[in-house]
Design an enzyme around this catalytic site. Sequence first.
Site, PDB file in Angstrom:
ATOM      1  CD  GLU A  66      -3.138  -0.844   2.542  1.00  0.00           C
ATOM      2  OE1 GLU A  66      -2.637   0.104   3.115  1.00  0.00           O
ATOM      3  OE2 GLU A  66      -4.069  -1.521   2.444  1.00  0.00           O
ATOM      4  CB  THR A 270      -8.570  -1.891 -19.393  1.00  0.00           C
ATOM      5  OG1 THR A 270      -8.529  -1.920 -20.880  1.00  0.00           O
ATOM      6  CG2 THR A 270      -9.836  -1.723 -18.654  1.00  0.00           C
ATOM      7  CE  LYS A 273     -11.610  -3.088 -21.758  1.00  0.00           C
ATOM      8  NZ  LYS A 273     -12.842  -3.641 -21.251  1.00  0.00           N
ATOM      9  NE  ARG A 279      -8.866 -10.315 -17.120  1.00  0.00           N
ATOM     10  CZ  ARG A 279     -10.047  -9.859 -18.075  1.00  0.00           C
ATOM     11  NH1 ARG A 279     -10.586  -8.820 -17.726  1.00  0.00           N
ATOM     12  NH2 ARG A 279      -9.903 -10.238 -19.471  1.00  0.00           N
TER      13      ARG A 279
END
Length: 478
Positions: A66, A270, A273, A279
């Site tokens: 994080e 994204t 694609k 992904r």
Amino acid sequence: MSRNAESTAFRSALEVIRAVEPRVADAIGAELTDQRESLKLIASENYASPATLLAMGNWFSDKYAEGTVGRRFYAGCQNVDTVEALAAEHARELFGAAHAYVQPHSGIDANLVAFWAVLADRVESPALKKAQVRQVNDLSEADWFALRRELGNQRMLGMSLDAGGHLTHGFRPNISGKMFDQRSYGTDPATGLIDYDRVAEAAREFKPLILVGGYSAYPRKVNFRILREIADSVGATFMVDMAHFAGLVAGKVFTGDFDPVPHAHIVTTTTHKSLRGPRGGMVLCQPELADQVDRGCPMVLGGPLPHVMAAKAVALAEARRPDFADYAQRIVDNAQALAEGLLSRGATLVTGGTDNHLVLIDVSGYGLTGRQAEQALLDSGIVTNRNSVPQDPNGAWYTSGIRIGTPALTTRGLGTAEMDQTAELIHTVLTQTTAGANADGTPSKAKYTLDPGLADKVARQATDLLATYPLYPGIDLS
Ligand code: PLP
């Protein structure tokens, strides 16, 4: 790099998995077979490289990280820093962006980060400012009430779902349509194209905080310079979601007015694609939004996925190679050949053609709903997805359209001649499919009849078409 290395890597990985849960190893193997055998025309899917896939399968997955590079809430993140910094550097260089944030787990997450960043940057709220500079404990209940009222009453103007926009661009059932006071712009009913004068009019009337450009199912270029001018004229932040066409921006097919990066304040995408990566999602932005964007995790997102960021770095490095520009151009050439092939056989296409990677067939011309057409094509070995067309009488579930796209088949190597053959197969199935009826005799939006012999014949032809272009030719699992 030897093909043998790829086979060895994946075979060994499956052997290790099989020793623990053989059914997972079998499913992974079966997925490769299915992908190899299907004529994949889903506009949002692609095939990532073996290097990208392998970068995800390792111990980076075990690490919490994080925060951002060099400023983590967890110790021992030096190697995560390396891959995150590399992915961000490749993204900045590839797209000419001032800042890149590569942590979002998906496109929707990237959009949520962008909304958060714009709200935090733009909303004039003393309570919000206090909350951001860690004077949270000084806020009274009245402050918190005011803050929620101010944040929750902001306006978003985005492209409507049936004109090709995405759910997260203000579609009412989506969180974006609930957290924002939203309004949509559509397309010209006669041409199917964005009418920029109408968008300007809507912006003048509505005065949005955020104007969203970008789409999931619009088959044309968008002029981002004009949209930016519209945003500026009403003081809106201009956000572009380039999830679908990021590969065409990376490959310099979309340049000048059609490249969103120089025009938008903030760009989301994204990575899986047309960009052909793992992904995931990504945010690019102007320097003034960078601090807020970097707070994406943990303010909006769960812990970053270091293994996916490693894979993003690999895929973005691939997209910076000269052959990616050739790939991007072939995606568009193929989509245009597919559109021509369909038009010449009598199909109706939304906007009459395409400038990008996707084609939207209005299947009502074949007497079918999108649902019937999608299933009949699937029976015939052709994988597509149903999609609304503008002002769709069949709604978002049954729809009247089929969306097809070329990024995946172009990765396999198919070219314009094969696109014409693909158009022939699609047209054959759609002309031979008949809409069915419900038990009470009313027309069904889901039932259909298609001669199974014809479906089998088309499926064999589709397999023949793919035989010359093997998927992952370097991977032999046998
Ligand atoms: N934005 C657009 C324009 C999309 O088309 C999509 C995916 O369909 C998304 C966002 C969401 O991406 P993801 O499925 O990675 O959340």
